[in-house]
Scaffold this motif. Structure first.
Motif, PDB file in Angstrom:
ATOM      1  N   LEU A 105      48.131  36.750  43.289  1.00 38.91           N
ATOM      2  CA  LEU A 105      49.364  36.452  43.681  1.00 38.91           C
ATOM      3  C   LEU A 105      50.393  36.283  42.398  1.00 38.91           C
ATOM      4  CD1 LEU A 105      48.875  34.602  46.841  1.00 38.91           C
ATOM      5  CD2 LEU A 105      49.275  36.708  46.589  1.00 38.91           C
ATOM      6  N   PRO A 106      51.614  36.028  42.316  1.00 41.53           N
ATOM      7  CA  PRO A 106      52.374  35.801  41.112  1.00 41.53           C
ATOM      8  C   PRO A 106      51.862  34.384  40.609  1.00 41.53           C
ATOM      9  CG  PRO A 106      53.644  36.912  42.731  1.00 41.53           C
ATOM     10  CD  PRO A 106      52.424  36.863  43.388  1.00 41.53           C
ATOM     11  N   GLY A 107      51.764  33.615  41.423  1.00 40.94           N
ATOM     12  CA  GLY A 107      51.150  32.111  40.959  1.00 40.94           C
ATOM     13  C   GLY A 107      49.915  32.059  40.195  1.00 40.94           C
ATOM     14  N   GLY A 108      49.076  33.302  40.359  1.00 43.84           N
ATOM     15  CA  GLY A 108      47.870  33.338  39.703  1.00 43.84           C
ATOM     16  C   GLY A 108      46.808  33.093  40.862  1.00 43.84           C
ATOM     17  N   ARG A 109      46.838  32.915  42.025  1.00 41.51           N
ATOM     18  CA  ARG A 109      45.846  32.771  42.922  1.00 41.51           C
ATOM     19  C   ARG A 109      45.623  33.964  43.306  1.00 41.51           C
ATOM     20  NH1 ARG A 109      45.632  31.211  48.507  1.00 41.51           N
ATOM     21  NH2 ARG A 109      47.735  31.517  48.731  1.00 41.51           N
ATOM     22  N   ILE A 110      44.018  34.251  43.640  1.00 40.47           N
ATOM     23  CA  ILE A 110      43.358  35.169  44.214  1.00 40.47           C
ATOM     24  C   ILE A 110      43.205  35.361  45.619  1.00 40.47           C
ATOM     25  CG2 ILE A 110      41.610  36.776  43.858  1.00 40.47           C
ATOM     26  CD1 ILE A 110      41.324  36.130  41.017  1.00 40.47           C
ATOM     27  N   VAL A 111      43.819  35.945  46.366  1.00 39.89           N
ATOM     28  CA  VAL A 111      43.366  36.129  47.890  1.00 39.89           C
ATOM     29  C   VAL A 111      42.977  37.457  48.143  1.00 39.89           C
ATOM     30  CG1 VAL A 111      45.521  34.519  48.237  1.00 39.89           C
ATOM     31  CG2 VAL A 111      45.598  36.996  47.927  1.00 39.89           C
ATOM     32  N   THR A 112      42.412  37.527  49.451  1.00 39.07           N
ATOM     33  CA  THR A 112      41.632  38.852  50.038  1.00 39.07           C
ATOM     34  C   THR A 112      42.575  39.440  50.838  1.00 39.07           C
ATOM     35  OG1 THR A 112      39.476  37.786  49.634  1.00 39.07           O
ATOM     36  CG2 THR A 112      39.717  39.641  51.222  1.00 39.07           C
ATOM     37  N   ARG A 113      43.044  40.621  50.820  1.00 39.64           N
ATOM     38  CA  ARG A 113      43.855  41.304  51.505  1.00 39.64           C
ATOM     39  C   ARG A 113      43.079  42.266  52.535  1.00 39.64           C
ATOM     40  NH1 ARG A 113      48.790  44.825  49.186  1.00 39.64           N
ATOM     41  NH2 ARG A 113      49.724  42.733  49.323  1.00 39.64           N
ATOM     42  N   THR A 114      43.045  41.988  53.867  1.00 40.56           N
ATOM     43  CA  THR A 114      42.249  42.811  54.834  1.00 40.56           C
ATOM     44  C   THR A 114      43.273  43.888  55.482  1.00 40.56           C
ATOM     45  OG1 THR A 114      40.911  40.929  54.949  1.00 40.56           O
ATOM     46  CG2 THR A 114      40.495  42.699  56.813  1.00 40.56           C
ATOM     47  N   VAL A 115      42.685  44.977  55.638  1.00 42.26           N
ATOM     48  CA  VAL A 115      43.425  46.158  56.031  1.00 42.26           C
ATOM     49  C   VAL A 115      42.536  46.770  57.284  1.00 42.26           C
ATOM     50  CG1 VAL A 115      44.506  48.437  56.019  1.00 42.26           C
ATOM     51  CG2 VAL A 115      44.638  46.833  54.040  1.00 42.26           C
ATOM     52  N   PHE A 116      42.959  46.814  58.422  1.00 40.79           N
ATOM     53  CA  PHE A 116      42.099  47.289  59.421  1.00 40.79           C
ATOM     54  C   PHE A 116      42.833  48.541  60.347  1.00 40.79           C
ATOM     55  CE2 PHE A 116      40.674  47.648  63.915  1.00 40.79           C
ATOM     56  CZ  PHE A 116      39.125  47.072  63.771  1.00 40.79           C
ATOM     57  N   LEU A 152      35.301  34.703  40.469  1.00 38.75           N
ATOM     58  CA  LEU A 152      34.539  36.002  40.419  1.00 38.75           C
ATOM     59  C   LEU A 152      34.431  36.373  42.103  1.00 38.75           C
ATOM     60  CD1 LEU A 152      31.999  35.344  37.552  1.00 38.75           C
ATOM     61  CD2 LEU A 152      34.221  36.388  37.575  1.00 38.75           C
ATOM     62  N   PRO A 153      34.520  37.640  42.371  1.00 36.65           N
ATOM     63  CA  PRO A 153      34.322  38.259  43.655  1.00 36.65           C
ATOM     64  C   PRO A 153      32.720  38.287  43.813  1.00 36.65           C
ATOM     65  CG  PRO A 153      34.797  39.982  42.101  1.00 36.65           C
ATOM     66  CD  PRO A 153      34.955  38.588  41.346  1.00 36.65           C
ATOM     67  N   HIS A 154      32.248  38.150  45.098  1.00 34.62           N
ATOM     68  CA  HIS A 154      31.099  38.179  45.481  1.00 34.62           C
ATOM     69  C   HIS A 154      30.801  39.406  46.473  1.00 34.62           C
ATOM     70  CE1 HIS A 154      30.025  34.444  43.541  1.00 34.62           C
ATOM     71  NE2 HIS A 154      31.291  34.101  43.944  1.00 34.62           N
ATOM     72  N   PRO A 155      29.888  40.312  46.119  1.00 29.02           N
ATOM     73  CA  PRO A 155      29.170  40.649  44.943  1.00 29.02           C
ATOM     74  C   PRO A 155      30.099  41.273  44.008  1.00 29.02           C
ATOM     75  CG  PRO A 155      28.481  42.197  46.587  1.00 29.02           C
ATOM     76  CD  PRO A 155      29.726  41.256  47.133  1.00 29.02           C
ATOM     77  N   LEU A 156      29.614  41.027  42.740  1.00 30.42           N
ATOM     78  CA  LEU A 156      30.383  41.489  41.574  1.00 30.42           C
ATOM     79  C   LEU A 156      29.537  42.875  41.258  1.00 30.42           C
ATOM     80  CD1 LEU A 156      32.564  41.488  39.457  1.00 30.42           C
ATOM     81  CD2 LEU A 156      31.134  39.951  38.114  1.00 30.42           C
ATOM     82  N   ARG A 157      30.283  44.003  41.472  1.00 28.62           N
ATOM     83  CA  ARG A 157      29.461  45.205  41.056  1.00 28.62           C
ATOM     84  C   ARG A 157      29.558  45.855  39.588  1.00 28.62           C
ATOM     85  NH1 ARG A 157      31.662  45.970  46.311  1.00 28.62           N
ATOM     86  NH2 ARG A 157      30.002  46.118  47.902  1.00 28.62           N
ATOM     87  N   HIS A 158      31.093  45.715  39.089  1.00 32.83           N
ATOM     88  CA  HIS A 158      31.298  45.913  37.804  1.00 32.83           C
ATOM     89  C   HIS A 158      31.831  44.972  36.918  1.00 32.83           C
ATOM     90  CE1 HIS A 158      30.456  50.138  39.542  1.00 32.83           C
ATOM     91  NE2 HIS A 158      31.440  50.010  40.364  1.00 32.83           N
ATOM     92  N   PRO A 159      31.034  44.075  36.304  1.00 30.82           N
ATOM     93  CA  PRO A 159      31.453  42.954  35.474  1.00 30.82           C
ATOM     94  C   PRO A 159      32.181  43.588  34.455  1.00 30.82           C
ATOM     95  CG  PRO A 159      29.169  43.364  35.220  1.00 30.82           C
ATOM     96  CD  PRO A 159      29.501  44.284  36.489  1.00 30.82           C
ATOM     97  N   ALA A 160      31.912  44.483  33.520  1.00 32.55           N
ATOM     98  CA  ALA A 160      32.731  44.914  32.449  1.00 32.55           C
ATOM     99  C   ALA A 160      33.940  45.543  32.946  1.00 32.55           C
ATOM    100  CB  ALA A 160      31.874  46.159  31.794  1.00 32.55           C
ATOM    101  N   LYS A 161      34.280  46.095  34.264  1.00 33.76           N
ATOM    102  CA  LYS A 161      35.483  46.359  34.526  1.00 33.76           C
ATOM    103  C   LYS A 161      36.426  45.311  35.070  1.00 33.76           C
ATOM    104  CE  LYS A 161      34.105  51.135  36.110  1.00 33.76           C
ATOM    105  NZ  LYS A 161      34.029  52.060  37.363  1.00 33.76           N
ATOM    106  N   LEU A 162      35.757  44.330  35.525  1.00 32.56           N
ATOM    107  CA  LEU A 162      36.702  43.213  35.687  1.00 32.56           C
ATOM    108  C   LEU A 162      37.151  42.474  34.667  1.00 32.56           C
ATOM    109  CD1 LEU A 162      37.638  40.883  37.922  1.00 32.56           C
ATOM    110  CD2 LEU A 162      35.351  39.971  37.618  1.00 32.56           C
ATOM    111  N   LEU A 163      36.308  42.007  33.532  1.00 34.83           N
ATOM    112  CA  LEU A 163      36.612  41.491  32.356  1.00 34.83           C
ATOM    113  C   LEU A 163      37.791  42.537  31.772  1.00 34.83           C
ATOM    114  CD1 LEU A 163      33.083  40.223  31.151  1.00 34.83           C
ATOM    115  CD2 LEU A 163      34.901  39.019  32.492  1.00 34.83           C
ATOM    116  N   ARG A 164      37.603  43.802  31.605  1.00 34.46           N
ATOM    117  CA  ARG A 164      38.484  44.497  30.945  1.00 34.46           C
ATOM    118  C   ARG A 164      39.898  44.304  31.778  1.00 34.46           C
ATOM    119  NH1 ARG A 164      39.324  49.586  28.519  1.00 34.46           N
ATOM    120  NH2 ARG A 164      41.062  50.556  29.156  1.00 34.46           N
ATOM    121  N   HIS A 165      39.930  44.363  33.008  1.00 36.72           N
ATOM    122  CA  HIS A 165      41.178  44.099  33.738  1.00 36.72           C
ATOM    123  C   HIS A 165      41.727  42.714  33.281  1.00 36.72           C
ATOM    124  CE1 HIS A 165      44.092  44.225  37.049  1.00 36.72           C
ATOM    125  NE2 HIS A 165      43.557  42.932  37.320  1.00 36.72           N
ATOM    126  N   ARG A 166      41.103  41.689  33.278  1.00 35.05           N
ATOM    127  CA  ARG A 166      41.554  40.319  33.234  1.00 35.05           C
ATOM    128  C   ARG A 166      42.092  40.161  31.912  1.00 35.05           C
ATOM    129  NH1 ARG A 166      37.984  36.007  36.338  1.00 35.05           N
ATOM    130  NH2 ARG A 166      38.200  36.750  38.532  1.00 35.05           N
TER     131      ARG A 166
END
Length: 360
Positions: free
Chosen positions: A105-116, A289-303
């Protein structure tokens, strides 16, 4: 209360039309007028989903948009535990009913968006229906077979034909009647040409479900480049490499290979060059960190790319702007040669008042 319910069921069972089956379920259908959810048989009778997954899918469909459907929220509603509910959600993800993504979110908080999606197979079918639309050859080949059933409806004529040959005289009439079916095929091309524009109609009005979902073959935009320092000195490179390698001590999921460390070190060096504290960098890369973390290098690159802080302002940037003081220049009096302040040359104040006194 139980006796009233059983009596009501017995009375309703007697009103069911038609013969009742000897065994199995008997449905007493009462139409819903409010508070109901339409569930397809593809979900209710899915062979690959457990009963828990089907029940949770029905529960999610009945909730309004924006409702919390996380594991803890569902565990508080159902008697099943969190592990069983998590397994059911993974089943729905595997079969395309559910999609969960983590966003910041713009405030920095990470949330989970669910699409059904209530009909995941319909999304794929609508895409495949639009792709084969530009196929003019099938109508050309199927023109004759498509109109072949049309002569079949006038079966009474065929039935009347065998009756006519019984009379010897009018046998010539049936021989002249076969040209009548020849006229129907002549009209067939006109009829077949009319449905020709039908294939062009689906692209004009695509289903709403597929209009907002990009096809799997759509090109994805390239990721932004990893930030690079202005000058990668040996000391800066050594500190950045050590910081990236040390991340696995604080988060075991971030066990990187040597190639990943070598690739991410310039991004960390860009943070250090902008005077970011190592503890701040470590906290940004290892928190939430997300659980499970499948691609740690990609996550660090994004951050490292999306959360790069701006350079610190200098002392001149933080200084308050100085007020500009307007100074009136000196002028020489034309009468007494004395200096006085004025924007235009002329006489001083005394010389300007003296003619007034003499005149008085």
């Amino acid at each position: 209360m139980d006796v009233q319910q059983s009596t009501a069921l017995t009375r309703a069972l007697a009103e069911v039309p038609g013969p009742l089956p000897a065994s199995g379920v008997i449905h007493i259908v009462i139409p819903h007028t409010s508070r109901f959810t339409v569930v397809g048989n593809h979900l209710a009778q899915h062979p690959g989903l457990s009963s828990t997954a089907v029940g949770i899918a029905v529960r999610i469909q009945s909730l309004p948009p924006g409702a919390d459907v996380g594991i803890k929220a569902l565990a508080a509603r159902f008697p099943e535990g969190e592990s069983r509910i998590a397994a059911a959600l993974r089943e729905l993800e595997a079969h395309g009913y559910l999609q969960r993504t983590r966003i910041r979110l713009p405030g920095g908080r990470i949330v989970t968006r669910t699409v059904f999606c209530n009909q995941p197979a319909e999304l794929l079918r609508t895409r495949t229906d639009r792709q084969p639309t530009p196929q003019p050859p099938p109508p050309a080949q199927g023109r004759v077979p498509a109109r072949a059933p049309t002569p079949e409806p006038p079966v009474p004529q065929a039935a009347a034909a065998p009756a006519v040959p019984e009379a010897p005289g009018p046998s010539a009439a049936p021989e002249h009647q076969p040209p009548v079916p020849d006229e129907t095929p002549a009209e067939a091309p006109a009829e077949t040409s009319a449905p020709a524009p039908a294939p062009s109609s689906p692209p004009c009005a695509p289903p709403r479900s597929s209009r907002f979902v990009p096809p799997p073959t759509a090109p994805k935009p390239p990721p932004p480049p990893l930030p690079q320092p202005r000058e990668l000195t040996p000391e800066l490179h050594r500190t950045a490499t050590a910081l990236v390698t040390d991340l696995r001590r604080h988060a075991p999921q971030l066990a990187l290979s040597e190639n990943d460390v070598r690739h991410l070190a310039p991004g960390v060096a860009a943070w250090l060059e902008r005077e970011a504290h190592p503890d701040t960098i470590r906290h940004t890369l290892t928190s939430d960190l997300p659980h499970p973390l499948r691609h740690p290098a990609k996550l660090l690159r994004h951050r490292l790319t999306s959360l790069l802080p701006p350079p610190l302002p200098g002392a001149d940037d933080l200084a308050l702007p100085r007020r500009r003081v307007t100074v009136t220049p000196f002028q020489t009096c034309d009468g007494c040669d004395r200096a006085f302040r004025s924007h235009a040359p002329g006489h001083c104040g005394d010389c300007r008042t003296e003619p007034a006194r003499t005149a008085a």
